[in-house]
Design a protein around this motif. Sequence first.
Motif, mmCIF file in Angstrom:
data_model
loop_
_atom_site.group_PDB
_atom_site.id
_atom_site.type_symbol
_atom_site.label_atom_id
_atom_site.label_comp_id
_atom_site.label_asym_id
_atom_site.label_seq_id
_atom_site.Cartn_x
_atom_site.Cartn_y
_atom_site.Cartn_z
ATOM 1 N N GLU A 191 1.060 -1.219 -0.095
ATOM 2 C CA GLU A 191 -0.059 -0.108 0.063
ATOM 3 C C GLU A 191 0.928 1.376 0.044
ATOM 4 O OE1 GLU A 191 -2.775 -0.722 3.284
ATOM 5 O OE2 GLU A 191 -4.053 -1.628 2.379
ATOM 6 N N ASP A 192 0.230 2.249 -0.330
ATOM 7 C CA ASP A 192 0.915 3.875 -0.294
ATOM 8 C C ASP A 192 0.721 4.614 1.054
ATOM 9 O OD1 ASP A 192 0.152 4.076 -3.901
ATOM 10 O OD2 ASP A 192 1.547 2.951 -2.905
ATOM 11 N N VAL A 209 1.343 8.867 2.594
ATOM 12 C CA VAL A 209 1.752 10.119 2.269
ATOM 13 C C VAL A 209 2.012 10.679 3.939
ATOM 14 C CG1 VAL A 209 1.551 12.571 1.624
ATOM 15 C CG2 VAL A 209 0.614 10.515 0.166
ATOM 16 N N TYR A 241 10.218 -0.471 5.183
ATOM 17 C CA TYR A 241 9.649 0.904 5.558
ATOM 18 C C TYR A 241 9.153 1.101 6.894
ATOM 19 C CZ TYR A 241 9.857 1.248 0.429
ATOM 20 O OH TYR A 241 10.319 1.670 -0.976
ATOM 21 N N TYR A 248 6.288 10.415 0.045
ATOM 22 C CA TYR A 248 5.498 9.642 -0.581
ATOM 23 C C TYR A 248 6.317 8.299 -0.532
ATOM 24 C CZ TYR A 248 3.408 13.992 -2.519
ATOM 25 O OH TYR A 248 3.178 15.349 -2.873
ATOM 26 N N LEU A 249 5.482 7.433 0.192
ATOM 27 C CA LEU A 249 5.834 5.730 -0.094
ATOM 28 C C LEU A 249 5.154 5.178 -0.656
ATOM 29 C CD1 LEU A 249 6.461 5.953 3.925
ATOM 30 C CD2 LEU A 249 8.327 6.059 2.288
ATOM 31 N N THR A 250 5.772 4.471 -1.890
ATOM 32 C CA THR A 250 4.662 3.741 -2.702
ATOM 33 C C THR A 250 5.054 2.491 -2.741
ATOM 34 O OG1 THR A 250 5.070 5.542 -4.329
ATOM 35 C CG2 THR A 250 4.323 3.723 -5.313
ATOM 36 N N ALA A 251 3.985 1.613 -2.685
ATOM 37 C CA ALA A 251 4.360 0.025 -2.745
ATOM 38 C C ALA A 251 4.971 -0.331 -1.743
ATOM 39 C CB ALA A 251 4.718 -0.474 -3.987
ATOM 40 N N SER A 252 4.622 -0.148 -0.434
ATOM 41 C CA SER A 252 5.399 -0.134 0.715
ATOM 42 C C SER A 252 5.926 -1.452 1.007
ATOM 43 C CB SER A 252 4.697 0.465 2.069
ATOM 44 O OG SER A 252 3.414 -0.314 2.102
ATOM 45 N N LYS A 296 10.967 3.662 -4.372
ATOM 46 C CA LYS A 296 9.784 3.896 -4.140
ATOM 47 C C LYS A 296 9.316 5.125 -3.305
ATOM 48 C CE LYS A 296 8.382 -0.728 -5.974
ATOM 49 N NZ LYS A 296 9.404 -1.162 -6.245
#
Lengths: 115, 111
Positions: B16-17, B19, B82, B74-78, B59
Motif C-alpha cells: 500500500e501507499d 503520504v 519501510y 510519498y511511500l509507494t508500494a510499501s 519507491k
Amino acid sequence: GAGVSQSPSNKVTEKGKDVELRCDPISGHTALYWYRQRLGQGLEFLIYFQGNSAPDKSGLPSDRFSAERTGESVSTLTIQRTQQEDSAVYLCASSFGGGQGDTQYFGPGTRLTVL
Amino acid sequence: QQPVQSPQAVILREGEDAVINCSSSKALYSVHWYRQKHGEAPIFLMILLKGGEQKGHDKISASFNEKKQQSSLYLTASQLSYSGTYFCGTVRMDSSYKLIFGSGTRLLVRP
C-alpha cells in the motif's frame, strides 16, 4: 571509520555525577551537531560546531551542559551534576559544511540513564 | 517553531501507499527527511531545497511546496522494511544550520 561514531553506547550513572559523551565525526566534516532525544519524542537541537568554535549554544538546556571540540575532530559533551530528566539518547551528527542545504549524518547515539 | 507532521501514525499492508506531511509556519530553506528504526540512529532519506522541488529514489519520493512551506514524503508500494518513525527536519531561511525536527510519524507495514 566511514560513519559518525559515538561512545559509550550506553551510560548509567547516579544522580549528581558528571558524565562525558564522545563523538567522532566523519573525516573531513567541518560541522558537528549534538541533539537529544527523549523516549518516544523527536530530536532536540543542543549545540552546533563549525570547526572548533560553537556559534550557537542556544539549545543547551542549562549551564550544567557544556561541549568542546578539538579542531575539526572529536567533540565531547559534558553534563555536570546529572539529573533524572537528563536521561535520553544523545545523538551526534556531522556535515561537510554548516550550510542550510548540507546533509547531516547521525551517529548511533549514547543512551544515558540517570538513576 | 517546530514543524508539524501528520499523520502521527500510519498502519499499512505491504504494497500500500502512504503520504506523510510536514508543514512550517516559517519560511524554510530546506527540508530533510529521516527514517529511524527503534533503537537506531536516524537514517538520511533526502533533502529538498527552497525553490520547490521533487526528489525520489526507488519507491520513496518527496516534494517541497515553497509557497505553502510544506513538504510531503510519498511511500509507494510499501515494503516491510519501510516500518519505522519518519522525521522531517526543517532549516529556516534565517538560520544557517539548525535542524528543527517534527515530532515524527510512526509507520508500521504489515504483511
